[in-house]
Write an enzyme that holds these catalytic residues in place. Structure first.
Site, PDB file in Angstrom:
ATOM      1  N   HIS A 160     -55.067 -11.977 -25.058  1.00 22.75           N
ATOM      2  CA  HIS A 160     -55.705 -13.283 -24.879  1.00 22.75           C
ATOM      3  C   HIS A 160     -56.769 -13.501 -25.951  1.00 22.75           C
ATOM      4  O   HIS A 160     -56.848 -14.571 -26.562  1.00 22.75           O
ATOM      5  CB  HIS A 160     -56.415 -13.375 -23.520  1.00 22.75           C
TER       6      HIS A 160
ATOM      7  N   LYS B 176     -50.945 -16.922  -6.764  1.00 22.64           N
ATOM      8  CA  LYS B 176     -51.276 -15.571  -7.205  1.00 22.64           C
ATOM      9  C   LYS B 176     -52.448 -15.031  -6.399  1.00 22.64           C
ATOM     10  O   LYS B 176     -53.305 -15.781  -5.949  1.00 22.64           O
ATOM     11  CB  LYS B 176     -51.701 -15.564  -8.686  1.00 22.64           C
TER      12      LYS B 176
ATOM     13  N   ARG C  30     -45.508 -13.696 -26.267  1.00 25.94           N
ATOM     14  CA  ARG C  30     -45.223 -12.284 -26.526  1.00 25.94           C
ATOM     15  C   ARG C  30     -43.758 -12.039 -26.832  1.00 25.94           C
ATOM     16  O   ARG C  30     -43.411 -11.068 -27.494  1.00 25.94           O
ATOM     17  CB  ARG C  30     -45.617 -11.432 -25.311  1.00 25.94           C
TER      18      ARG C  30
ATOM     19  N   SER D 155     -51.777  -9.283 -18.092  1.00 24.78           N
ATOM     20  CA  SER D 155     -52.822  -9.108 -17.078  1.00 24.78           C
ATOM     21  C   SER D 155     -52.314  -8.305 -15.892  1.00 24.78           C
ATOM     22  O   SER D 155     -53.016  -7.435 -15.374  1.00 24.78           O
ATOM     23  CB  SER D 155     -53.342 -10.469 -16.610  1.00 24.78           C
TER      24      SER D 155
END
Length: 156
Positions: free
Chosen positions: A17, A41, A91, A128
Site C-alpha cells: 500500500h 469484513k 498485484r 492485508s
C-alpha cells in the site's frame, strides 16, 4: 491542484500500500487516502485506528491526506473531493479482473478515471489478510509492514 483518491480498508496498511501511495504522489499534487470500512469484513483495527496508523506512516509527506471514506459511491466521493482519478495498486491479473469493471463503472457514472499502478515486484505476495494471518500465528511480519503498524500489531 490535481487530486487523486486512493481508497481501501488498509487493515492493516502494508508496504505494498505504502509503495502505491508514495508513487501516486509523484503523479498527483495531493493523494487522499480514503480509509473505508467494509461491512462484509471483520476488521482487526477500528476505522479510527487505521486512519491514525496511515497518518503516522505518512506524517512526513504533505501531499498525503488521510480521511474516512464517506458512505456511498466512490465515484461520487471523488467528484465531491474534486479528484481527477482513483488510484489502485495491482498485484496480479486477478486484481485487474476485479478492479476493471469497477473502474469502468466509476468512469461511466462521473467521468472519474482510475489509474492502475503495478505493485512492487518484491511485495506482490503481500496482502492485508496474509499479514494478519501470519501475525496472528506468531510469524514475523517486519518486512511487510511499516514500523508503526508492526507496533500496533504487537500491541493487539
Amino acid at each position: 491542484m490535481r487530486r487523486a483518491i486512493c481508497p481501501g480498508s488498509f487493515d492493516p496498511l502494508h508496504l505494498g500500500h505504502c509503495a502505491v501511495i508514495r508513487r501516486a504522489t509523484l503523479l498527483f499534487d495531493e493523494v487522499v487516502v480514503a480509509v473505508s470500512t467494509n461491512p462484509n469484513k471483520t476488521h482487526r483495527f477500528s476505522e479510527a485506528q487505521r486512519i491514525e496508523l496511515v497518518r503516522e506512516v505518512f506524517a512526513d509527506d504533505p501531499a498525503v491526506v488521510v480521511e474516512p471514506l464517506e458512505s456511498g459511491l466512490i465515484a461520487d466521493y471523488a467528484e465531491r473531493r474534486g479528484a481527477v482519478a482513483l488510484v489502485k495498486g495491482l498485484r496480479n491479473g486477478a486484481d485487474y479482473d476485479y478492479e476493471l469493471p469497477m473502474a469502468t463503472m466509476n468512469r461511466s457514472l462521473t467521468g472519474v478515471e482510475t489509474v492502475f499502478l503495478p505493485g512492487e515486484p518484491s511485495l506482490l505476495h503481500v496482502s492485508s489478510s496474509l499479514v494478519m494471518e501470519v501475525a496472528a500465528l506468531g510469524g514475523d511480519v517486519t518486512s511487510f509492514v511499516p514500523p508503526e503498524v508492526l507496533r500496533a500489531l504487537e500491541d493487539e
